[in-house]
Design a protein around this motif. Structure first.
Motif, PDB file in Angstrom:
ATOM      1  N   HIS A  39      -4.574 -12.455  12.482  1.00  0.00           N
ATOM      2  CA  HIS A  39      -3.776 -12.131  11.320  1.00  0.00           C
ATOM      3  C   HIS A  39      -2.397 -12.785  11.375  1.00  0.00           C
ATOM      4  O   HIS A  39      -1.796 -13.097  10.361  1.00  0.00           O
ATOM      5  CB  HIS A  39      -3.626 -10.614  11.217  1.00  0.00           C
ATOM      6  N   PHE A  40      -1.899 -12.975  12.592  1.00  0.00           N
ATOM      7  CA  PHE A  40      -0.590 -13.597  12.743  1.00  0.00           C
ATOM      8  C   PHE A  40      -0.798 -15.019  13.232  1.00  0.00           C
ATOM      9  O   PHE A  40      -1.409 -15.234  14.268  1.00  0.00           O
ATOM     10  CB  PHE A  40       0.264 -12.800  13.726  1.00  0.00           C
ATOM     11  N   THR A  81      -3.228  -0.536  14.237  1.00  0.00           N
ATOM     12  CA  THR A  81      -4.384   0.302  13.906  1.00  0.00           C
ATOM     13  C   THR A  81      -5.686  -0.369  14.362  1.00  0.00           C
ATOM     14  O   THR A  81      -6.546   0.268  14.982  1.00  0.00           O
ATOM     15  CB  THR A  81      -4.432   0.561  12.383  1.00  0.00           C
ATOM     16  N   GLN A  82      -5.807  -1.661  14.066  1.00  0.00           N
ATOM     17  CA  GLN A  82      -7.025  -2.374  14.465  1.00  0.00           C
ATOM     18  C   GLN A  82      -7.210  -2.333  15.986  1.00  0.00           C
ATOM     19  O   GLN A  82      -8.321  -2.201  16.495  1.00  0.00           O
ATOM     20  CB  GLN A  82      -6.989  -3.831  13.984  1.00  0.00           C
ATOM     21  N   ARG A 139       0.839  -1.185   0.000  1.00  0.00           N
ATOM     22  CA  ARG A 139       0.000   0.000   0.000  1.00  0.00           C
ATOM     23  C   ARG A 139       0.875   1.237   0.000  1.00  0.00           C
ATOM     24  O   ARG A 139       1.851   1.306   0.724  1.00  0.00           O
ATOM     25  CB  ARG A 139      -0.918  -0.012   1.226  1.00  0.00           C
ATOM     26  N   ALA A 194      -3.719   5.857   6.086  1.00  0.00           N
ATOM     27  CA  ALA A 194      -3.917   4.428   6.243  1.00  0.00           C
ATOM     28  C   ALA A 194      -5.383   4.163   6.523  1.00  0.00           C
ATOM     29  O   ALA A 194      -5.881   4.508   7.571  1.00  0.00           O
ATOM     30  CB  ALA A 194      -3.074   3.910   7.394  1.00  0.00           C
ATOM     31  N   GLY A 195      -6.054   3.604   5.568  1.00  0.00           N
ATOM     32  CA  GLY A 195      -7.438   3.233   5.819  1.00  0.00           C
ATOM     33  C   GLY A 195      -7.439   2.127   6.839  1.00  0.00           C
ATOM     34  O   GLY A 195      -6.700   1.161   6.696  1.00  0.00           O
ATOM     35  N   PRO A 196      -8.220   2.247   7.883  1.00  0.00           N
ATOM     36  CA  PRO A 196      -8.225   1.198   8.898  1.00  0.00           C
ATOM     37  C   PRO A 196      -8.838  -0.103   8.392  1.00  0.00           C
ATOM     38  O   PRO A 196      -8.599  -1.152   8.942  1.00  0.00           O
ATOM     39  CB  PRO A 196      -9.078   1.791  10.028  1.00  0.00           C
ATOM     40  N   VAL A 216      -7.238   7.508  11.554  1.00  0.00           N
ATOM     41  CA  VAL A 216      -7.425   6.453  12.562  1.00  0.00           C
ATOM     42  C   VAL A 216      -7.838   7.086  13.887  1.00  0.00           C
ATOM     43  O   VAL A 216      -8.799   6.643  14.532  1.00  0.00           O
ATOM     44  CB  VAL A 216      -6.132   5.631  12.752  1.00  0.00           C
ATOM     45  N   GLU A 229     -11.392   8.301  13.656  1.00  0.00           N
ATOM     46  CA  GLU A 229     -12.395   7.237  13.772  1.00  0.00           C
ATOM     47  C   GLU A 229     -12.477   6.717  15.211  1.00  0.00           C
ATOM     48  O   GLU A 229     -13.560   6.371  15.699  1.00  0.00           O
ATOM     49  CB  GLU A 229     -12.066   6.096  12.805  1.00  0.00           C
ATOM     50  N   ASP A 235      -1.070  -2.276  10.315  1.00  0.00           N
ATOM     51  CA  ASP A 235      -2.467  -2.684  10.295  1.00  0.00           C
ATOM     52  C   ASP A 235      -2.882  -3.273  11.650  1.00  0.00           C
ATOM     53  O   ASP A 235      -3.948  -2.972  12.182  1.00  0.00           O
ATOM     54  CB  ASP A 235      -2.658  -3.710   9.172  1.00  0.00           C
ATOM     55  N   HIS A 236      -2.002  -4.098  12.206  1.00  0.00           N
ATOM     56  CA  HIS A 236      -2.287  -4.748  13.488  1.00  0.00           C
ATOM     57  C   HIS A 236      -2.527  -3.702  14.584  1.00  0.00           C
ATOM     58  O   HIS A 236      -3.521  -3.750  15.305  1.00  0.00           O
ATOM     59  CB  HIS A 236      -1.103  -5.658  13.849  1.00  0.00           C
ATOM     60  N   LEU A 290      -8.311   1.128  17.337  1.00  0.00           N
ATOM     61  CA  LEU A 290      -9.753   1.302  17.133  1.00  0.00           C
ATOM     62  C   LEU A 290     -10.553   0.488  18.147  1.00  0.00           C
ATOM     63  O   LEU A 290     -11.521   0.958  18.743  1.00  0.00           O
ATOM     64  CB  LEU A 290     -10.141   0.886  15.714  1.00  0.00           C
TER      65      LEU A 290
END
Lengths: 180, 280
Positions: A155-156, B172-173, A126, A131-133, B234, B237, B169-170, B176
């Motif tokens: 995910h991991f 960020t999730q 990307r 960064a789109g969540p 982020v 949100e 990504d990790h 949130l």
């Protein structure tokens, strides 16, 4: 025949007979964590060059910290020296960076048969910027019942290269070899 | 290829075998790649950040809120160890030291890590806040470092950026999820972000070293706009505000560290120092 193009780009086998013979031996080495996949299937084996007095093998690491790389490197040395080659050297080359796009179609089929969902789609990094969540993902097919009704649990997963999924139809958990 | 390279440095059970474990030069670059003193110093900066952060994350294994997080943080740490190995190996080429020499045999003033990676794990929210800040920074850094005029740094960056994207990504999730979770998790996320934010400014501070590495290193201050732009949606949100307050002094790049680093290094290095040269 995209498969052929893919293979030519990702894993050029050596043209000369001596190097090809050594390649064939090195290509027997498997990933210790996923023993159905050879380093050739993975696209980790990049080149084998035999000269009059030495063999030079080039591997590309999968993940930067993957401990299996050390085992694969040692195994390449092992099979080639066992086969009688002298002066075997193995280089790990980072660039161009390994990607799951280099995994062969045969490798992906073996993965599915082994119970691990193969990488879906192609790798993209990307771009920099907001960064789109929520990232758009392609559905991952259950290797057991082929349902696309699956979801990511974590995910991991059990190794760097995998994430953990579950199938909402057959209710089995399974590993997914994630796109890198 | 380098089939004519000397290949009999080591003789062991395998016969004449040389294992060049980390020849990191890009494939098309001929000749061994040796870092200059300045480039080695820069590689040390980045390598130490990854090494210290990896050591911190490893402490979560078996202690995370759920099994999946043990695994996730362990995997993130493993990637960071990989980056640290590549960077420290490269840094060591300037002074003929191995990555292990640099990791285990330097003391606190010789480390170049940023203060933010030295901050304690705290509760899970603190670790997530630290991950959120650092992985967004690293993503912007490695994205840009791919274009470095130094082929080895560019190769390491091209490899690392793909992995750091997952780390980003990790975290960020989790930001949130914690911010939008229970009152308790939201409170902890707010506290954690507020505790870590003073250490953000040091990340983007320039140093005279950067002036000498034009086109090779990435100027830290130039990454700030992209970093701010990446985290803003982020935080929006998550309904979190950027904390205001004091700015920590920093100084990690010149070897002035927080009190936390010495304890971390003591734990990381104790085995090697107790048994020098041991292998298993």
């Amino acid at each position: 025949m995209t498969t052929q193009v893919h293979e030519i780009v990702a894993r050029p086998r050596p043209a000369d007979a001596a190097s090809l013979a050594a390649w064939t031996i090195a290509a027997q080495v498997v990933d210790p964590e996923i023993p159905v996949l050879t380093i050739e299937d993975l696209g980790v084996l990049r080149s084998v060059n035999v000269t009059s007095d030495a063999v030079a093998v080039t591997l590309t690491p999968t993940y930067s910290g993957c401990p299996a790389m050390d085992a694969m490197r040692d195994d390449v040395l092992g099979v080639l020296t066992t086969a009688g080659y002298q002066n075997v050297s193995v280089r790990l080359v980072l660039s161009p960076a390994w990607t799951t796009d280099w995994m062969s179609e045969i490798g992906k089929a073996k993965l599915r048969e082994y119970g691990i969902a193969a990488p879906t789609g192609h790798a993209t990094v990307r771009s920099s910027g907001p960064a789109g969540p929520i990232s758009l993902k392609m559905a991952v097919k259950c290797p057991r019942c082929s349902s696309l009704n699956t979801r990511e649990l974590a995910h991991f997963g059990s190794t760097s290269c995998k994430s953990l999924y579950e199938c909402r139809d057959c209710l089995e958990p399974f590993d997914y070899f994630k796109v890198l | 290829m380098k089939a004519d390279a000397p290949a009999n440095d080591h003789e062991d059970a395998h016969g004449h075998v040389a294992v060049d474990v980390s020849t990191l030069d890009a494939e098309l670059i001929e000749g061994p790649s040796q870092a200059t003193a300045d480039i080695a110093e820069y590689a040390l900066w980045l390598g130490d950040d990854s090494l210290v952060l990896a050591q911190q994350l490893g402490a979560w294994i078996s202690r995370a809120p759920e099994l999946e997080e043990d695994v996730a943080l362990g995997n993130v740490a493993l990637d960071l160890i990989g980056h640290a190995r590549s960077l420290l190996h490269y840094a060591g080429t300037a002074t003929d030291r191995s990555e292990d020499d640099l990791a285990y045999w330097r003391t606190e003033p010789d480390f170049r890590s940023l203060h933010i990676v030295e901050q304690p794990n705290g509760d899970f929210a603190h670790t997530i806040a630290r991950q959120f800040i650092v992985s967004h920074y690293l993503f912007e850094l490695y994205s840009r470092l791919r274009a470095s005029a130094d082929a080895t740094l560019a190769a390491i960056a091209a490899k690392a950026v793909k992995e750091v994207d997952y780390h980003r990504d990790h975290s960020t999730q989790w930001v949130l999820r914690l911010a939008q979770g229970t009152d308790e998790s939201r409170h902890r996320m707010i506290t954690a972000l507020s505790d870590l934010w003073p250490y953000v400014e040091e990340i983007f501070r320039d140093d005279t070293l950067i002036d000498r590495l034009e086109g090779i290193a990435v100027r830290p201050s130039s990454l700030r706009p992209a970093f701010d732009a990446a985290i803003a949606p982020v935080l929006a949100e998550a309904e979190l505000e950027i904390p205001r307050g004091f700015v920590a002094s920093g100084g990690g790049r010149t070897g002035n560290h927080s009190e936390h680093l010495a304890f971390l290094l003591a734990e990381m290095q104790v085995l090697t120092r107790a048994h020098p040269g041991a292998s298993w």
